[in-house]
Design a protein around this motif. Structure first.
Motif, PDB file in Angstrom:
ATOM      1  N   ARG A   1       0.721  -1.222   0.035  1.00 47.59           N
ATOM      2  CA  ARG A   1       0.012   0.069   0.121  1.00 47.59           C
ATOM      3  C   ARG A   1       0.827   1.400   0.089  1.00 47.59           C
ATOM      4  N   ASN A   2       0.332   2.272  -0.470  1.00 41.86           N
ATOM      5  CA  ASN A   2       0.853   3.647  -0.331  1.00 41.86           C
ATOM      6  C   ASN A   2       1.390   3.832   0.896  1.00 41.86           C
ATOM      7  N   GLY A   3       2.765   4.473   1.120  1.00 33.39           N
ATOM      8  CA  GLY A   3       3.272   4.856   2.234  1.00 33.39           C
ATOM      9  C   GLY A   3       4.160   3.720   3.160  1.00 33.39           C
ATOM     10  N   GLN A   4       3.961   2.637   2.472  1.00 32.89           N
ATOM     11  CA  GLN A   4       4.580   1.350   3.098  1.00 32.89           C
ATOM     12  C   GLN A   4       6.061   0.888   2.304  1.00 32.89           C
ATOM     13  N   LEU A   5       6.628   0.333   2.838  1.00 31.51           N
ATOM     14  CA  LEU A   5       8.148  -0.135   2.243  1.00 31.51           C
ATOM     15  C   LEU A   5       8.595  -1.424   2.597  1.00 31.51           C
ATOM     16  N   PHE A   6       9.047  -2.358   2.015  1.00 34.19           N
ATOM     17  CA  PHE A   6       9.773  -3.606   2.505  1.00 34.19           C
ATOM     18  C   PHE A   6      11.236  -3.608   1.733  1.00 34.19           C
ATOM     19  N   VAL A   7      12.028  -3.941   2.523  1.00 32.20           N
ATOM     20  CA  VAL A   7      13.471  -4.149   1.807  1.00 32.20           C
ATOM     21  C   VAL A   7      14.275  -5.337   2.617  1.00 32.20           C
ATOM     22  N   ALA A   8      14.652  -6.406   1.947  1.00 29.35           N
ATOM     23  CA  ALA A   8      15.362  -7.328   2.071  1.00 29.35           C
ATOM     24  C   ALA A   8      17.043  -7.011   1.873  1.00 29.35           C
ATOM     25  N   TYR A   9      17.876  -7.046   2.583  1.00 31.77           N
ATOM     26  CA  TYR A   9      19.101  -6.697   2.353  1.00 31.77           C
ATOM     27  C   TYR A   9      20.260  -7.585   2.579  1.00 31.77           C
ATOM     28  N   ARG A  10      20.018  -8.812   3.512  1.00 29.18           N
ATOM     29  CA  ARG A  10      21.165  -9.590   3.654  1.00 29.18           C
ATOM     30  C   ARG A  10      20.527 -11.097   3.718  1.00 29.18           C
ATOM     31  N   GLU A  11      21.336 -11.873   3.004  1.00 28.65           N
ATOM     32  CA  GLU A  11      21.066 -13.519   3.221  1.00 28.65           C
ATOM     33  C   GLU A  11      22.082 -14.006   4.044  1.00 28.65           C
ATOM     34  N   GLU A  12      21.431 -15.047   5.277  1.00 35.81           N
ATOM     35  CA  GLU A  12      22.362 -15.619   6.018  1.00 35.81           C
ATOM     36  C   GLU A  12      21.799 -17.001   6.298  1.00 35.81           C
ATOM     37  N   GLY A  13      22.301 -17.746   5.680  1.00 35.44           N
ATOM     38  CA  GLY A  13      21.656 -19.230   5.445  1.00 35.44           C
ATOM     39  C   GLY A  13      20.367 -19.337   5.141  1.00 35.44           C
ATOM     40  N   ASP A  14      19.500 -19.994   5.993  1.00 36.30           N
ATOM     41  CA  ASP A  14      17.956 -19.911   5.544  1.00 36.30           C
ATOM     42  C   ASP A  14      17.132 -18.663   6.051  1.00 36.30           C
ATOM     43  N   SER A  15      17.856 -17.540   6.555  1.00 34.18           N
ATOM     44  CA  SER A  15      17.350 -16.237   7.110  1.00 34.18           C
ATOM     45  C   SER A  15      17.483 -15.093   6.029  1.00 34.18           C
ATOM     46  N   LEU A  16      16.650 -14.274   6.237  1.00 33.53           N
ATOM     47  CA  LEU A  16      16.786 -13.064   5.315  1.00 33.53           C
ATOM     48  C   LEU A  16      16.465 -11.786   6.412  1.00 33.53           C
ATOM     49  N   LEU A  17      17.653 -10.944   6.416  1.00 33.38           N
ATOM     50  CA  LEU A  17      17.715  -9.821   7.110  1.00 33.38           C
ATOM     51  C   LEU A  17      16.656  -8.725   6.389  1.00 33.38           C
ATOM     52  N   ALA A  18      15.855  -8.249   6.965  1.00 31.95           N
ATOM     53  CA  ALA A  18      14.806  -7.339   6.410  1.00 31.95           C
ATOM     54  C   ALA A  18      14.550  -6.183   7.126  1.00 31.95           C
ATOM     55  N   GLU A  19      13.802  -5.230   6.629  1.00 31.05           N
ATOM     56  CA  GLU A  19      13.248  -3.999   7.112  1.00 31.05           C
ATOM     57  C   GLU A  19      11.930  -3.539   6.675  1.00 31.05           C
ATOM     58  N   PHE A  20      10.932  -2.922   7.251  1.00 31.71           N
ATOM     59  CA  PHE A  20      10.092  -2.247   6.456  1.00 31.71           C
ATOM     60  C   PHE A  20       9.536  -0.704   7.256  1.00 31.71           C
ATOM     61  N   SER A  21       8.975   0.078   6.743  1.00 31.79           N
ATOM     62  CA  SER A  21       8.356   1.417   7.056  1.00 31.79           C
ATOM     63  C   SER A  21       6.987   1.477   6.647  1.00 31.79           C
ATOM     64  N   PHE A  22       6.341   2.484   7.464  1.00 34.91           N
ATOM     65  CA  PHE A  22       5.133   2.707   7.103  1.00 34.91           C
ATOM     66  C   PHE A  22       4.949   4.173   7.790  1.00 34.91           C
ATOM     67  N   ASP A  23       3.784   5.035   6.969  1.00 32.75           N
ATOM     68  CA  ASP A  23       3.489   5.994   7.362  1.00 32.75           C
ATOM     69  C   ASP A  23       2.632   6.194   8.440  1.00 32.75           C
ATOM     70  N   GLU A  24       2.944   6.689   9.581  1.00 26.84           N
ATOM     71  CA  GLU A  24       2.040   6.598  10.884  1.00 26.84           C
ATOM     72  C   GLU A  24       0.879   7.503  10.767  1.00 26.84           C
ATOM     73  N   ASN A  25       0.836   8.287   9.668  1.00 26.34           N
ATOM     74  CA  ASN A  25      -0.332   9.271   9.698  1.00 26.34           C
ATOM     75  C   ASN A  25      -1.424   8.506   9.097  1.00 26.34           C
ATOM     76  N   LYS A  26      -0.909   7.469   8.047  1.00 21.95           N
ATOM     77  CA  LYS A  26      -1.929   6.591   7.447  1.00 21.95           C
ATOM     78  C   LYS A  26      -2.226   5.114   8.163  1.00 21.95           C
ATOM     79  N   ASP A  27      -1.170   4.740   8.606  1.00 20.63           N
ATOM     80  CA  ASP A  27      -1.307   3.413   9.059  1.00 20.63           C
ATOM     81  C   ASP A  27      -0.926   3.195  10.553  1.00 20.63           C
ATOM     82  N   SER A  28      -1.304   1.964  11.081  1.00 23.65           N
ATOM     83  CA  SER A  28      -0.772   1.473  12.437  1.00 23.65           C
ATOM     84  C   SER A  28       0.109   0.465  12.137  1.00 23.65           C
TER      85      SER A  28
END
Length: 948
Positions: free
Chosen positions: A44-71
């Motif tokens: 959705r608009n204002g949301q973002l997901f980024v996976a940035y590192r692979e470690e074995g069967d794990s993926l380090l990721a991050e996400f953000s959102f606009d607190e004015n539009k989402d909880s």
């Protein structure tokens, strides 16, 4: 915006195996890249997901959102649903934790470096609203015009020992816990003002406060933005302050109100107005915590009154605790650091810090030193040392109240009484104003502290500021110190701003000489009378001149506090206290030696009082070091008990004349020197009797028999050249050596130094003369010259008065011709009664004149022929007893003329006849014939009869 980091169970292989889309349509080279681009396009608009590192069967990721539009729940569920529906990624290995903008940006940067996003990272930056990306510097800092900015994440820290926090802080934490919010936050209930001994202490309190607010639902985010280094012109720069607030709705903004280096608080008036406007606009979007150093409040006084108009603010301050609480507090700090496994060593580390009471600032500063200490102890096992002594001394100011510290100061009893009276009067004035309000015009509280250097004027002024704060007279108790040379029309207002709510201490105030500066000073004293107390300080006499600079100064200063010089006993107590503070002890003989020095030096002008004691202590420590150092320079041989023990031989003032005399082995005592003088038998007899009388009186006093302390003033009568001045000098030394006078200082004066041509000026000159001679001898030669007119009578009256006032520590010796001295003594009825000894100096006999001749020749390393010596004898026999005969002075003049004649004669000789013996031998022809001398209307120097 909100930023979170988490770990999911996935990798390139699992993505390829479970995906429901054609990955190559999104990224030809990386399955993770395809995942990122798919998520970017479909969230959705204002949301973002980024996976940035692979470690074995794990993926380090991050996400953000606009607190004015989402909880958070909504945004997180959207991410999880899309990952599950499209890539069958269902397992979250580590739940999301909130991170800072900078940490989120680091993930994006790593994603770019690994090639996990093919459409350009600027799209990610813009979606995540990382506004500072294009202003970010190479040192991982965030560049904002006119201020410094960074973010931290509130940690889940265990509560530190409550004994370490101020009651106001604990009370607010309890209030927060009891009033939790469950629904959406419509705005901050309150904002906070934190004061502490350091900004680091204020920041620690702010983080703990924020943790409690987050737990209670008062704030929505764990991110805390910290604004510091504010410049006076930030409103003219791209400061990003509104970006900071917009990006952290529901979070905390911590604002440091310290002025930056090179800027004065008075420069921040417009900056304060700008910040007040920002606060008014955004006070419901995030919670503001303003903080300042209580000793340097910066520009808080410009901003806080306005802030309090727009919102409810709660003032909080740092606390203090005992050693047990301090250890627990330090342990909690260590537990949250990279040295957490060594937290059990907190008590051992803190043992290096003396005392049983600590502030949070002290423990935080100690925590900064824990890392190096911990490494040295546990890793390198070397470089072990405690904190510096200076640090401990600085922290000692927190022990006890300011009033208790004042009472513990040595001496100054009258000063303490005056301060108590001033404080009492100020408390009553404050109480009156509480009843009458603004309509009541309270009296000003400005003061003058006058006294010699080293009499604790600055110390007492600093303590007064603390006492006034404790009693509620002053708001902050801040102590701003300025010198008179520092103040002029351009910075007087800044000085008052710096002292707002406290004391402005102006040392050497008489350095303010400009009438315009004085006028501005008076204006500020009047305008700020309710929140600034001005204390002017300096020498007593010069402060009087300063107050004459402008009539308005006197009328605005109701209190005058005079600081007396310390007595020898008080200086001795200060001496012992200073030694104790440094861990030294002194033998009883050493303490007695120090007292003896203070007794001798107490009348020396501008001695320095406490400063002199400190210098003496420092020199004693240096002298002791030289004494105990072994000849081979091996300091390891020095015994511990000797390192901190001072002996009498270490205690001396290298500038003390009496000490110099003691150190010269061949120097005889003054009494022995008097006895060695030629002739003067009657004089010696009187002096010996006076000394024996003094010793007798002292013996009586030592045995409990009361004795009056007799006066020692004297009159010397005799013809010129009978050694009156020489004996007077020796009298000063003798009385000092016997302990009758403190210094034995010799001051010689005549009519010009005593009689002023201005009516009323003579008593002032006389008083100053006695001040210079205090502790020694005042010698007035040809005293009868002070005679003949009303101005002289004023001088004589003043002399008689001062002789009485200073009878115990100053000896006056009048000298002159016998007949004329009698007339002088009759000028004032009180003069004779104050003279203890009348000493007559007889003319020298011919034999004594011959002995003086031989003595003077020996001192000048000259020889004389028998014929020349016999000629001198005949001259002495002929001249002795005549009017105005010069006695010893006559002998000196005869020999000086003989030497001149000798030089004239030798210069006419053939060089082959000039030998060392000829150069140093006076012959009969070198002696000027007295009859020829008498006939000459003017003395001729250097003529000689020819020597056949």
């Amino acid at each position: 915006m909100r930023y979170y980091g988490f770990i999911i169970k996935a990798n390139n292989a699992l993505i390829a195996k479970n995906t429901k889309i054609r990955l190559r349509e999104y990224d030809f080279e990386s399955n993770i890249g395809a995942l990122n681009l798919y998520m970017y396009r479909n969230l959705r608009n204002g949301q973002l997901f980024v996976a940035y590192r692979e470690e074995g069967d794990s993926l380090l990721a991050e996400f953000s959102f606009d607190e004015n539009k989402d909880s958070f729940p909504s945004a997180y569920n959207s991410v999880l649903k899309l990952l599950d529906d499209t890539f069958h990624i269902r397992t979250v290995k580590e739940e999301p934790l909130e991170i800072t903008m900078n940490q989120f940006l680091e993930g994006i940067d790593e994603c770019r470096r690994r090639g996990y996003f093919s459409s350009g990272t600027s799209r990610l930056i813009d979606t995540a609203n990382i506004w500072f990306y294009y202003d970010k510097n190479a040192n991982d800092g965030i560049i904002c015009g006119g201020l410094d900015f960074k973010e931290i994440i509130i940690r889940d820290r265990k509560a530190a020992d409550p004994g370490m926090f101020h009651p106001s802080f604990l009370s607010e934490l309890k209030t927060i816990s009891e009033h939790k919010l469950d629904g959406d936050l419509p705005g901050s209930m309150v904002h906070y003002i934190l004061s502490a001994g350091s900004i680091s202490a204020a920041a620690d309190l702010a983080e703990r406060l924020s943790q409690k607010l987050f737990e209670a639902g008062r704030i929505e985010s764990r991110r805390v933005g910290i604004v510091s280094g504010i410049k006076p012109d930030l409103f003219n720069r791209r400061n990003h302050l509104e970006d900071i607030i917009e990006n952290n709705r529901g979070g905390v903004l911590l604002v440091d109100l310290s002025e930056t280096f090179g800027h004065a608080p008075s420069e921040y008036t417009m900056a304060a107005d700008y910040l007040a406007g920002i606060f008014k606009t955004y006070r419901s979007r995030c919670l503001f915590i303003f903080m300042y150093n209580m000793d340097k409040p910066g520009f808080s006084y410009f901003l806080m009154p306005t802030v309090r108009k727009y919102a409810l603010t709660v003032p909080l301050k740092e606390g203090t605790g005992n050693r047990k609480s301090a250890v627990k507090y330090l342990r909690s700090l260590i537990s949250g650091s990279e040295y957490s496994k060594y937290s059990g060593q907190a008590a051992e580390f803190l043992r290096q810090y003396k005392g049983d009471k600590f502030t949070q600032t002290e423990i935080l500063e100690a925590f900064e030193a824990f890392g190096p200490w911990c490494l040295s102890k546990n890793v390198f096992n070397t470089y072990l040392r405690g904190p510096s002594e200076e640090f401990l001394l600085d922290r000692d100011e927190n022990a006890g109240s300011a009033w208790e510290k004042l009472q513990k100061l040595i001496g100054l009893e009258e000063v303490k009484k005056q301060i108590d009276k001033i404080i009492t009067a100020d408390i009553v004035e404050k109480r009156r104003k509480e009843f009458r309000g603004k309509a009541y015009r309270a009296s000003a509280m400005h003061m003058v502290f006058s006294g010699s250097p080293g009499t604790a004027k600055t110390t007492v002024a600093r303590l007064f500021a603390g006492i006034a704060k404790e009693k509620g007279i002053l708001k902050s108790g801040v102590f701003a110190e300025r010198r008179g040379t520092d103040l002029n029309c351009t910075n007087i207002e800044e000085a008052f701003t710096a002292a707002k709510g406290g004391v402005l201490f102006v040392d050497e105030a008489y350095a303010i000489v400009s009438p315009m500066s004085a006028a501005l000073l008076i204006q500020e004293m009047e305008n700020r009378r309710d929140d600034v107390i001005v204390i002017f300080a300096g020498y007593t006499d010069r402060m009087k001149g300063f107050l004459e600079l402008n009539e308005g100064l006197k009328s605005r200063i109701p209190y005058y506090v005079d600081f007396p010089d310390y007595s020898p006993a008080e200086m001795t107590e200060i001496f012992k206290l200073m030694l104790d503070e440094q861990g030294f002890t002194a033998t009883e003989e050493a303490v007695k030696e120090a007292y003896s020095i203070f007794e001798r030096k107490r009348f020396v002008k501008d001695l320095g009082n406490g400063r002199y004691v400190r210098n003496l202590v420092e020199n004693a420590v240096k002298n002791q070091a030289l004494r105990i150092m072994p000849a081979d320079g091996d300091a390891d041989k020095i015994k511990k008990k000797d390192l901190f023990l001072l002996k009498a031989e270490d205690i001396y003032d290298s500038n003390d004349q009496s000490v110099k005399a003691k150190n010269e082995e061949k120097t005889m005592s003054a009494l022995a020197e008097l006895d060695s003088l030629i002739g003067l038998d009657k004089v010696k007899d009187v002096v010996h009797k006076a000394i024996r009388n003094f010793r007798y009186n002292k013996l009586c006093l030592d045995n409990g028999i009361k004795r009056n302390n007799p006066t020692m003033h004297m009159v010397f009568t005799g013809n010129p050249g009978t050694a009156k001045t020489t004996v007077a000098r020796l009298i000063g030394r003798i009385l000092a050596e016997e302990g009758i006078l403190p210094t034995g200082e010799f001051i010689e004066a005549g009519k010009p130094e005593i009689v002023s041509p201005i009516v009323g000026g003579s008593p002032i000159l006389v008083k100053e003369l006695f001040r210079k001679a205090k502790g020694g001898v005042l010698f007035i030669d040809e005293a009868y010259s002070i005679n003949g007119d009303p101005l002289c009578d004023d001088a004589i009256t003043a002399i008689v008065q001062e002789m009485e006032n200073n009878r115990e520590d100053t000896v006056v010796i009048f000298a002159g011709y016998p007949d004329r001295m009698q007339a002088f003594l009759d000028r004032n009825p009180g003069m004779r009664s104050r003279i203890a000894f009348n000493i007559s100096f007889d003319d020298y006999s011919v034999q004594e004149l011959m002995e003086i001749t031989n003595l003077l020749l020996a001192k000048s390393e000259m020889t004389i022929s028998d014929a020349a010596l016999e000629k001198l004898r005949r001259i002495y026999e002929k001249s002795a007893g005549t009017k105005d005969f010069g006695n010893g002075r006559f002998v000196r003049e005869m020999l000086e003329q003989a030497e001149m004649n000798l030089s004239d004669r030798v210069m006419d000789m053939d060089s082959k006849y000039i030998t060392p013996e000829v150069l140093g031998r006076i012959e009969e022809c070198d002696i000027t014939d007295i009859s020829a001398e008498a006939k000459a209307p003017v003395r001729r120097i250097g003529f000689a009869a020819s020597c056949a």
